[in-house]
Design an enzyme around this catalytic site. Sequence first.
Site, PDB file in Angstrom:
ATOM      1  N   ASP A   1     -13.890 -10.018   9.237  1.00  0.00           N
ATOM      2  CA  ASP A   1     -14.993  -9.809   9.060  1.00  0.00           C
ATOM      3  C   ASP A   1     -15.631  -8.315   9.845  1.00  0.00           C
ATOM      4  O   ASP A   1     -16.326  -7.638   9.834  1.00  0.00           O
ATOM      5  CB  ASP A   1     -16.159 -10.802   8.887  1.00  0.00           C
ATOM      6  CG  ASP A   1     -16.217 -11.741  10.267  1.00  0.00           C
ATOM      7  OD1 ASP A   1     -15.461 -11.326  11.030  1.00  0.00           O
ATOM      8  OD2 ASP A   1     -16.820 -12.466  10.128  1.00  0.00           O
TER       9      ASP A   1
ATOM     10  N   VAL B   1       0.682  -1.333   0.137  1.00  0.00           N
ATOM     11  CA  VAL B   1      -0.033  -0.111   0.088  1.00  0.00           C
ATOM     12  C   VAL B   1       0.934   1.188   0.020  1.00  0.00           C
ATOM     13  O   VAL B   1       0.545   2.261  -0.954  1.00  0.00           O
ATOM     14  CB  VAL B   1      -0.958   0.121   1.236  1.00  0.00           C
ATOM     15  CG1 VAL B   1      -1.545   1.365   1.438  1.00  0.00           C
ATOM     16  CG2 VAL B   1      -1.866  -0.937   0.970  1.00  0.00           C
TER      17      VAL B   1
ATOM     18  N   ASP C   1      -7.562 -17.340   9.918  1.00  0.00           N
ATOM     19  CA  ASP C   1      -8.864 -18.568   9.580  1.00  0.00           C
ATOM     20  C   ASP C   1      -9.406 -18.946   8.342  1.00  0.00           C
ATOM     21  O   ASP C   1     -10.029 -19.742   8.365  1.00  0.00           O
ATOM     22  CB  ASP C   1      -9.908 -17.979  10.729  1.00  0.00           C
ATOM     23  CG  ASP C   1      -9.664 -17.551  11.986  1.00  0.00           C
ATOM     24  OD1 ASP C   1      -8.604 -18.358  12.578  1.00  0.00           O
ATOM     25  OD2 ASP C   1     -10.035 -16.502  12.567  1.00  0.00           O
TER      26      ASP C   1
ATOM     27  N   THR D   1      -6.483 -12.551   7.863  1.00  0.00           N
ATOM     28  CA  THR D   1      -6.882 -13.717   8.925  1.00  0.00           C
ATOM     29  C   THR D   1      -6.352 -14.869   8.800  1.00  0.00           C
ATOM     30  O   THR D   1      -6.554 -15.424   7.664  1.00  0.00           O
ATOM     31  CB  THR D   1      -8.278 -13.635   9.246  1.00  0.00           C
ATOM     32  OG1 THR D   1      -8.719 -14.576  10.048  1.00  0.00           O
ATOM     33  CG2 THR D   1      -9.299 -13.720   8.266  1.00  0.00           C
TER      34      THR D   1
ATOM     35  N   ARG E   1       4.080   1.620  -0.787  1.00  0.00           N
ATOM     36  CA  ARG E   1       5.001   1.991  -1.956  1.00  0.00           C
ATOM     37  C   ARG E   1       4.255   2.034  -3.341  1.00  0.00           C
ATOM     38  O   ARG E   1       4.589   2.850  -3.978  1.00  0.00           O
ATOM     39  CB  ARG E   1       5.735   0.555  -2.069  1.00  0.00           C
ATOM     40  CG  ARG E   1       7.001   0.462  -0.960  1.00  0.00           C
ATOM     41  CD  ARG E   1       8.013  -0.623  -1.455  1.00  0.00           C
ATOM     42  NE  ARG E   1       9.259  -0.445  -0.468  1.00  0.00           N
ATOM     43  CZ  ARG E   1      10.460  -0.904  -0.545  1.00  0.00           C
ATOM     44  NH1 ARG E   1      10.580  -1.281  -1.990  1.00  0.00           N
ATOM     45  NH2 ARG E   1      11.213  -0.729   0.421  1.00  0.00           N
TER      46      ARG E   1
ATOM     47  N   GLN F   1       0.665 -20.160  15.793  1.00  0.00           N
ATOM     48  CA  GLN F   1      -0.254 -20.204  14.530  1.00  0.00           C
ATOM     49  C   GLN F   1      -0.267 -18.625  13.913  1.00  0.00           C
ATOM     50  O   GLN F   1      -0.317 -18.499  12.700  1.00  0.00           O
ATOM     51  CB  GLN F   1      -1.366 -20.904  14.536  1.00  0.00           C
ATOM     52  CG  GLN F   1      -1.408 -22.384  14.802  1.00  0.00           C
ATOM     53  CD  GLN F   1      -2.720 -22.997  15.117  1.00  0.00           C
ATOM     54  OE1 GLN F   1      -3.507 -23.261  14.507  1.00  0.00           O
ATOM     55  NE2 GLN F   1      -2.973 -22.615  16.560  1.00  0.00           N
ATOM     56  N   ARG F   2      -0.152 -17.800  14.904  1.00  0.00           N
ATOM     57  CA  ARG F   2      -0.233 -16.259  14.345  1.00  0.00           C
ATOM     58  C   ARG F   2       1.055 -15.708  14.087  1.00  0.00           C
ATOM     59  O   ARG F   2       1.164 -14.517  13.117  1.00  0.00           O
ATOM     60  CB  ARG F   2      -0.884 -15.448  15.277  1.00  0.00           C
ATOM     61  CG  ARG F   2      -2.306 -15.626  15.600  1.00  0.00           C
ATOM     62  CD  ARG F   2      -2.958 -14.433  16.373  1.00  0.00           C
ATOM     63  NE  ARG F   2      -4.492 -14.706  16.756  1.00  0.00           N
ATOM     64  CZ  ARG F   2      -5.294 -14.582  15.939  1.00  0.00           C
ATOM     65  NH1 ARG F   2      -5.120 -14.174  14.666  1.00  0.00           N
ATOM     66  NH2 ARG F   2      -6.562 -14.958  16.495  1.00  0.00           N
TER      67      ARG F   2
ATOM     68  N   ARG G   1      -3.672 -53.229  13.190  1.00  0.00           N
ATOM     69  CA  ARG G   1      -2.746 -53.508  12.106  1.00  0.00           C
ATOM     70  C   ARG G   1      -1.417 -53.163  12.278  1.00  0.00           C
ATOM     71  O   ARG G   1      -0.648 -52.922  11.395  1.00  0.00           O
ATOM     72  CB  ARG G   1      -3.482 -52.937  10.955  1.00  0.00           C
ATOM     73  CG  ARG G   1      -3.582 -51.544  10.685  1.00  0.00           C
ATOM     74  CD  ARG G   1      -4.236 -50.941   9.333  1.00  0.00           C
ATOM     75  NE  ARG G   1      -4.119 -49.656   9.238  1.00  0.00           N
ATOM     76  CZ  ARG G   1      -3.207 -48.844   8.641  1.00  0.00           C
ATOM     77  NH1 ARG G   1      -2.300 -49.491   8.238  1.00  0.00           N
ATOM     78  NH2 ARG G   1      -3.400 -47.661   8.599  1.00  0.00           N
TER      79      ARG G   1
ATOM     80  N   GLY H   1      -1.242 -35.464   7.013  1.00  0.00           N
ATOM     81  CA  GLY H   1      -1.444 -37.018   6.852  1.00  0.00           C
ATOM     82  C   GLY H   1      -2.149 -37.596   8.128  1.00  0.00           C
ATOM     83  O   GLY H   1      -1.942 -38.477   8.752  1.00  0.00           O
TER      84      GLY H   1
END
Length: 321
Positions: free
Chosen positions: A103, A23, A128, A126, A25, A253-254, A212, A186
């Site tokens: 939002d 924005v 999410d 976000t 630049r 995670q952020r 198994r 996985g």
Amino acid sequence: MKTIGILTSGGDAPGMNAAIRAVVRTGIYYGLKVKGIMRGFAGLVEDEVIDLGLSSVGDIIQKGGTILRTARCEEFKQKEVRKKAYETLQKHGIEGLVVIGGDGSFRGAQLLSEEWNVNTICIPGTIDNDIPCTDYTIGFDTACNTVIDAINKIRDTATSHERANIIEVMGRNSGYIALYAGVAGGAEMIILPEVEWSIDELCDKITYGIKRGKLHHIIVLAEGVMSAPELAKMIKERLPKLDLRYTILGHIQRGGAPTVMDRVLASQMGARAVELLLENKTKRVISIRNNQIVDDDIDEALSMKKEFNRKLYELSKILSI
């Protein structure tokens, strides 16, 4: 138009800095002055406005978080508070405002446009990935890669100890991080808000895997369903001998350096935001759909419904037999 402003609002997401850089630049390239509003709408109300130049956004494209900081502002729901925000824009001669967030941030921009005729452009930022009008939001890809890194490491120790592990990931009421990271990692089971699931089916799958000779079981849980401790308790009640651990990844995670995808997406969206303002467009939300940068009216964008990727979920069940 001579001066534009930019703010980041709500939860931070990797790639926000890349969008800010784009924005600033792009604005300077077209001869505009760019103002940064610190701490989102709260900073707009409190007149926390700074000048942004080329040096301000140097060496930030690779950094997570946001140099403008961010905050939630419940007071912005009050019209008299929004009037203060408008007065700040007027004071600094800001004729167009770029809002990066989710939002809730878009609704704040929508109100400024409707009540005070502020030219606003919104960019979805976000982790999410729960904004209906766009295929991907800034920060989602990086968050998924962070989760994948955690899954890989947890699987190493789970295999060594022949354990089952629950990994709780973010996403509020959206299961996109859980779905994409679960498929890429996985996982044996992915539990999402969008899909009905059965604790008995989950336990049967674990039991079958043990019979198994399977050495580990990775269960990816979206936080919007329940907490990892709650799920662990339900499993242990049915499989008391199972060696089970859980990990809540939380705010890791952020953070972190944004991925190539998030940097490119943020750069494209940031540049397009400036172009839209120069075209005298307002109340627009920028999105990526079918690999194309597009924009929608903010009212339409907020009324859209996010299509859940059921095909990918069904694929996860096939691949986890």
